[in-house]
Design a protein around this motif. Structure first.
Motif, PDB file in Angstrom:
ATOM      1  N   ASP A  19       0.813  -1.221   0.000  1.00 54.87           N
ATOM      2  CA  ASP A  19       0.000   0.000   0.000  1.00 54.87           C
ATOM      3  C   ASP A  19       0.847   1.273   0.000  1.00 54.87           C
ATOM      4  OD1 ASP A  19       1.041  -0.373   2.491  1.00 54.87           O
ATOM      5  OD2 ASP A  19      -0.803   0.110   3.589  1.00 54.87           O
ATOM      6  N   MET A  20       2.156   1.154  -0.258  1.00 54.88           N
ATOM      7  CA  MET A  20       3.038   2.322  -0.227  1.00 54.88           C
ATOM      8  C   MET A  20       2.984   3.091  -1.538  1.00 54.88           C
ATOM      9  SD  MET A  20       6.696   1.696   1.608  1.00 54.88           S
ATOM     10  CE  MET A  20       6.899   2.075   3.333  1.00 54.88           C
ATOM     11  N   THR A  21       2.889   4.421  -1.431  1.00 52.30           N
ATOM     12  CA  THR A  21       2.991   5.268  -2.620  1.00 52.30           C
ATOM     13  C   THR A  21       4.467   5.490  -2.938  1.00 52.30           C
ATOM     14  OG1 THR A  21       3.054   7.336  -1.350  1.00 52.30           O
ATOM     15  CG2 THR A  21       0.869   6.473  -1.944  1.00 52.30           C
ATOM     16  N   ASP A  22       4.738   6.024  -4.130  1.00 52.84           N
ATOM     17  CA  ASP A  22       6.122   6.335  -4.486  1.00 52.84           C
ATOM     18  C   ASP A  22       6.722   7.328  -3.492  1.00 52.84           C
ATOM     19  OD1 ASP A  22       5.926   4.696  -6.678  1.00 52.84           O
ATOM     20  OD2 ASP A  22       5.565   6.307  -8.118  1.00 52.84           O
ATOM     21  N   GLU A  23       5.903   8.294  -3.060  1.00 51.92           N
ATOM     22  CA  GLU A  23       6.373   9.305  -2.124  1.00 51.92           C
ATOM     23  C   GLU A  23       6.725   8.672  -0.765  1.00 51.92           C
ATOM     24  OE1 GLU A  23       3.501  12.310  -1.308  1.00 51.92           O
ATOM     25  OE2 GLU A  23       4.910  13.613  -0.258  1.00 51.92           O
ATOM     26  N   ASP A  24       5.864   7.749  -0.293  1.00 45.23           N
ATOM     27  CA  ASP A  24       6.127   7.082   0.976  1.00 45.23           C
ATOM     28  C   ASP A  24       7.414   6.264   0.913  1.00 45.23           C
ATOM     29  OD1 ASP A  24       3.847   8.079   2.166  1.00 45.23           O
ATOM     30  OD2 ASP A  24       2.614   6.326   1.682  1.00 45.23           O
ATOM     31  N   PHE A  25       7.606   5.562  -0.209  1.00 42.85           N
ATOM     32  CA  PHE A  25       8.783   4.711  -0.349  1.00 42.85           C
ATOM     33  C   PHE A  25      10.058   5.555  -0.388  1.00 42.85           C
ATOM     34  CE2 PHE A  25      11.245   1.517  -3.050  1.00 42.85           C
ATOM     35  CZ  PHE A  25      11.494   0.685  -1.971  1.00 42.85           C
ATOM     36  N   ALA A  26      10.010   6.669  -1.111  1.00 44.38           N
ATOM     37  CA  ALA A  26      11.179   7.559  -1.176  1.00 44.38           C
ATOM     38  C   ALA A  26      11.445   8.189   0.180  1.00 44.38           C
ATOM     39  CB  ALA A  26      10.952   8.644  -2.223  1.00 44.38           C
ATOM     40  N   ARG A  27      10.388   8.515   0.887  1.00 45.52           N
ATOM     41  CA  ARG A  27      10.530   9.121   2.211  1.00 45.52           C
ATOM     42  C   ARG A  27      11.183   8.132   3.176  1.00 45.52           C
ATOM     43  NH1 ARG A  27       7.128   9.078   6.709  1.00 45.52           N
ATOM     44  NH2 ARG A  27       7.341  10.849   8.123  1.00 45.52           N
ATOM     45  N   ASP A  28      10.722   6.883   3.160  1.00 51.72           N
ATOM     46  CA  ASP A  28      11.318   5.877   4.024  1.00 51.72           C
ATOM     47  C   ASP A  28      12.801   5.687   3.713  1.00 51.72           C
ATOM     48  OD1 ASP A  28       9.125   5.392   5.516  1.00 51.72           O
ATOM     49  OD2 ASP A  28       8.907   3.290   4.971  1.00 51.72           O
ATOM     50  N   ALA A  29      13.138   5.703   2.428  1.00 53.70           N
ATOM     51  CA  ALA A  29      14.534   5.531   2.034  1.00 53.70           C
ATOM     52  C   ALA A  29      15.398   6.662   2.587  1.00 53.70           C
ATOM     53  CB  ALA A  29      14.653   5.460   0.515  1.00 53.70           C
ATOM     54  N   SER A  30      14.894   7.883   2.535  1.00 55.88           N
ATOM     55  CA  SER A  30      15.675   9.017   3.043  1.00 55.88           C
ATOM     56  C   SER A  30      15.837   8.946   4.556  1.00 55.88           C
ATOM     57  CB  SER A  30      15.010  10.346   2.639  1.00 55.88           C
ATOM     58  OG  SER A  30      13.776  10.530   3.310  1.00 55.88           O
TER      59      SER A  30
END
Length: 281
Positions: A105-116
């Motif tokens: 259920d992760m959006t691209d924004e959520d995934f990039a945020r988690d990575a940062s």
């Protein structure tokens, strides 16, 4: 369909064995990954982290000679999240690699945020082990179901926040800025003589009176008396002991700073919580 993964890494100028030894100790988590949990506790051989959603379990794989730091986080809901992590030798240095898994259920924004945010954790680990100054950046926090804890972006009313708990000398984290926590606490009675070797400590009295006894290098003690609206900074390396007839304070200090310092004198009184700060209820 295979899940998407991203490898996040940081090169650390320390031997792999040293990095593994430090990072594999759950007691060190609040120092390099404070967003995972504001405090850790061992109960009957099991480790737990305190999060805004409740207590979560945390467990590394068994100790090994391969630098494997895979760990599982058992969320308050009972869901278990597995996080692959490795310390890879590189001569007298090493690379720490975290594999971030993208949930359905992760959006691209959520995934990039988690990575940062994972990158921020690993960078903090690098600075701690290399003894260097941390670079500006956001304090890490776990987002979505992969990371837990963290701060929201809503305004916090300090009066309401203070009314939400009664414990004394048990600070709550109301905000994070770069690598610093903004904490509030109720004060009453004697604290403990302690020292923060590497950081200054800022105090703002929100209500009541707050005294800080200071001990200089010669052992001479003086007391700074603060009232509502007063501020004071205890310089790093300075032995000090707060006390109060009753009141509340705001503190500003690096994430992971322990309330009883890097060292303290004698036993910690029962009214003092030795913690790196708790999330607001």
């Amino acid at each position: 369909m295979a899940s998407q993964s991203r490898h996040v890494s940081e090169w650390i100028d320390r031997r792999a064995a040293d990095v593994y030894e430090y990072a594999s100790d759950p007691a060190n988590l609040p120092k390099w990954a404070p967003g995972l949990g504001s405090a850790v506790e061992e109960v009957d051989g099991h480790w737990f982290v305190e999060t805004p959603s409740g207590r979560a379990g945390f467990a590394f794989v068994g100790r090994n000679e391969y630098g494997v730091l895979d760990h599982e986080v058992t969320l308050p809901s009972g869901e278990v999240v597995h996080n692959p992590m490795r310390v890879v030798p590189d001569g007298d240095a090493c690379e720490v690699v975290f594999t971030l898994r993208r949930l359905a259920d992760m959006t691209d924004e959520d995934f990039a945020r988690d990575a940062s945010l994972v990158q921020a954790d690993l960078t903090r680990l690098k600075h701690l082990l290399e003894g260097s100054e941390p670079s500006p950046g956001r304090a890490p926090e776990w987002a979505g179901s992969v990371r837990i804890g963290g701060m929201n972006t809503k305004p916090v009313n300090l009066t309401e926040a203070l009314a939400s708990f009664d414990d004394v000398y048990s600070p709550r984290i109301v905000a994070r800025m770069n690598d610093y926590d903004v904490r509030i606490a109720h004060t009453l009675g004697e604290h403990v003589w302690h020292v923060h070797e590497d950081t200054d400590e800022f105090f703002l009295v929100l209500d009541g009176r707050f005294d800080i006894a200071i001990r200089d290098a010669a052992g001479v003690e003086t007391t700074v008396v603060l009232h509502k609206g007063d501020t004071f900074v205890v310089p790093k390396g300075t032995e000090h002991k707060p006390s109060s007839p009753g009141g509340s304070i705001l503190m500003f200090e690096p994430s992971g700073t322990l309330t009883t310092g890097d060292r303290h004198e004698g036993e910690v009184p029962g009214n003092v919580d030795s913690t790196t700060g708790h999330e607001l209820p």
